[in-house]
Design an enzyme around this catalytic site. Structure first.
Site, PDB file in Angstrom:
ATOM      1  N   LYS A  97      32.480   7.274  56.917  1.00 43.79           N
ATOM      2  CA  LYS A  97      32.689   8.632  56.409  1.00 43.79           C
ATOM      3  C   LYS A  97      31.618   9.620  56.854  1.00 43.79           C
ATOM      4  O   LYS A  97      31.836  10.830  56.810  1.00 43.79           O
ATOM      5  CB  LYS A  97      32.813   8.599  54.883  1.00 43.79           C
TER       6      LYS A  97
HETATM    7  N1  PMP Z   1      37.390   1.892  53.556  1.00 42.89           N
HETATM    8  C1  PMP Z   1      36.675   2.596  52.690  1.00 42.89           C
HETATM    9  C2  PMP Z   1      35.633   1.899  51.896  1.00 42.89           C
HETATM   10  C3  PMP Z   1      36.914   3.970  52.515  1.00 42.89           C
HETATM   11  O1  PMP Z   1      36.190   4.673  51.627  1.00 42.89           O
HETATM   12  C4  PMP Z   1      37.938   4.581  53.278  1.00 42.89           C
HETATM   13  C5  PMP Z   1      38.214   6.035  53.092  1.00 42.89           C
HETATM   14  N2  PMP Z   1      39.092   6.369  52.061  1.00 42.89           N
HETATM   15  C6  PMP Z   1      38.668   3.790  54.158  1.00 42.89           C
HETATM   16  C7  PMP Z   1      38.363   2.470  54.297  1.00 42.89           C
HETATM   17  C8  PMP Z   1      39.824   4.318  54.954  1.00 42.89           C
HETATM   18  O2  PMP Z   1      39.428   5.143  55.999  1.00 42.89           O
HETATM   19  P1  PMP Z   1      40.325   6.407  56.341  1.00 42.89           P
HETATM   20  O3  PMP Z   1      40.222   7.321  55.150  1.00 42.89           O
HETATM   21  O4  PMP Z   1      39.736   6.983  57.559  1.00 42.89           O
HETATM   22  O5  PMP Z   1      41.721   5.953  56.509  1.00 42.89           O
END
Ligand code: PMP
Length: 338
Positions: A48
């Site tokens: 993130k």
């Molecule tokens: N794993 C974790 C721990 C996350 O916080 C997130 C984000 N919501 C994701 C995976 C998924 O990534 P994305 O939001 O880019 O699909």
């Protein structure tokens, strides 16, 4: 950034350029070779950091964000950490609406990082005034000089991974990658990374990971939102009870769904087998990789990259706690069949 440079200007210069490690025993019975991109090596310990930095710098360039202004977001914790960290370095106020599924530890960390945290119920409809979406929207409306990151409905989320994660994987694997396995929450990681990789080689398969209880996989298959798919689940950051526009469904070839228990056990197994302490969704990605393998997705010459989104240290009171596992009715001894 250039990792060989001995000194960087600030922690923000350490975002991205995460390593890829080869997996050994956890994938030893599977056809193909498996590699894990460790997003825990970002300074905020998750992928993130990439989107938070990209979206904030984009707003700065447009002149809609200047020091002293406020950043508002809904977050499962990781985006919040990244925004809080960047806010500290750049001088912004950071207000976060988080789900009550987020671990206490994650929330404490956000507060330590200087963020104002509003904890909201996870199991209400997205348009319920108590939901974290509606809470964040209200705070944004009520706070002058604020921006709302809105990661689930922000094209810049995809763009961040298109600009960084995709090119990194292409370069690190010297173009050898045949399959990408990635979690789908906002969908930014899988869509941006997948879009870049498919532009380099359209034969690369982009394999999504969804949660049992989420509407994402079914939507991908039918292009219709099915509320019957939705049920409560424990994995934080994976899947959704709505359809994010930050997911480019055309880029994703197929989804697998994983259960809370299987994902937790796979994360625990990843620690024991590879020495990698990763988060709950990393377990989900490993579990889904196993399920894809069982369905014959990989061949002996497959070169599979899995993205492990965050570090495990924030889950010590959840999947790495035997008491928590037992309280969910989960096994703690069953080995995942990997
Ligand atoms: N794993 C974790 C721990 C996350 O916080 C997130 C984000 N919501 C994701 C995976 C998924 O990534 P994305 O939001 O880019 O699909």
């Amino acid at each position: 950034m250039d990792r060989n440079k001995a000194i960087v200007n600030s922690v923000l210069d350490l975002v991205g350029e995460t390593p890829i490690v080869k997996l050994h025993s956890i994938t030893k019975d599977l056809q193909g070779e498996f590699f894990a991109k460790l997003e825990s090596f970002n300074p905020g310990q998750s992928a993130k950091d990439r989107i938070a930095l990209h979206i904030i710098e984009n707003a700065e360039k447009k002149g809609i964000l200047t020091p002293g202004d406020t950043i508002v977001e809904t977050t499962s914790g990781n985006t919040g950490f990244s925004l809080a960290m960047i806010s500290l370095v750049k001088g912004y106020r950071c207000i976060l609406a988080v789900s009550d599924k987020s671990s206490k530890n994650k929330i404490d960390v956000l507060k330590t990082m200087g963020a104002e945290v509003h904890v909201c119920p996870a199991n209400v409809a997205a348009d319920d005034p108590r939901s974290y979406y509606e809470t964040a929207k209200r705070i944004h409306k009520e706070t002058p000089n604020s921006i709302y990151i809105n990661q689930y409905f922000n094209e810049l989320n995809i763009e961040a991974h298109y600009a960084t994660t995709g090119p990194e994987i292409w370069k690190q694997t010297e173009g050898k990658i045949t399959h990408l396995v990635a979690a789908s929450g906002t969908g930014g990681t899988i869509s941006g990374t997948g879009r870049f990789l498919k532009e380099q080689n359209p034969d690369i398969k982009i394999l999504g990971v969804d949660a049992v209880g989420s509407a994402i996989k079914k939507f991908h298959e039918t292009k219709e939102f099915d509320p019957n798919e939705i049920s409560p689940y424990k994995i934080e950051g994976l899947g959704k009870n709505l359809i994010p526009t930050s997911t480019d469904f055309d880029i994703i070839d197929i989804y697998e769904k994983v259960t809370d228990e299987d994902a937790a056990l796979a994360a625990r197994e990843l620690v024991r087998s590879e020495g990698l302490l990763c988060g709950y969704t990393s377990g989900a990605v490993i579990q889904a990789t196993q399920q894809y393998a069982e369905k014959g997705m990989f061949k002996s010459d497959s070169f599979v990259v899995v993205i492990l989104p965050d570090h495990g240290i924030r889950y010590m009171d959840k999947i790495y706690s035997d008491e928590w596992m037992k309280a969910q009715g989960f096994s703690i001894t069953r080995k995942v069949n990997i």
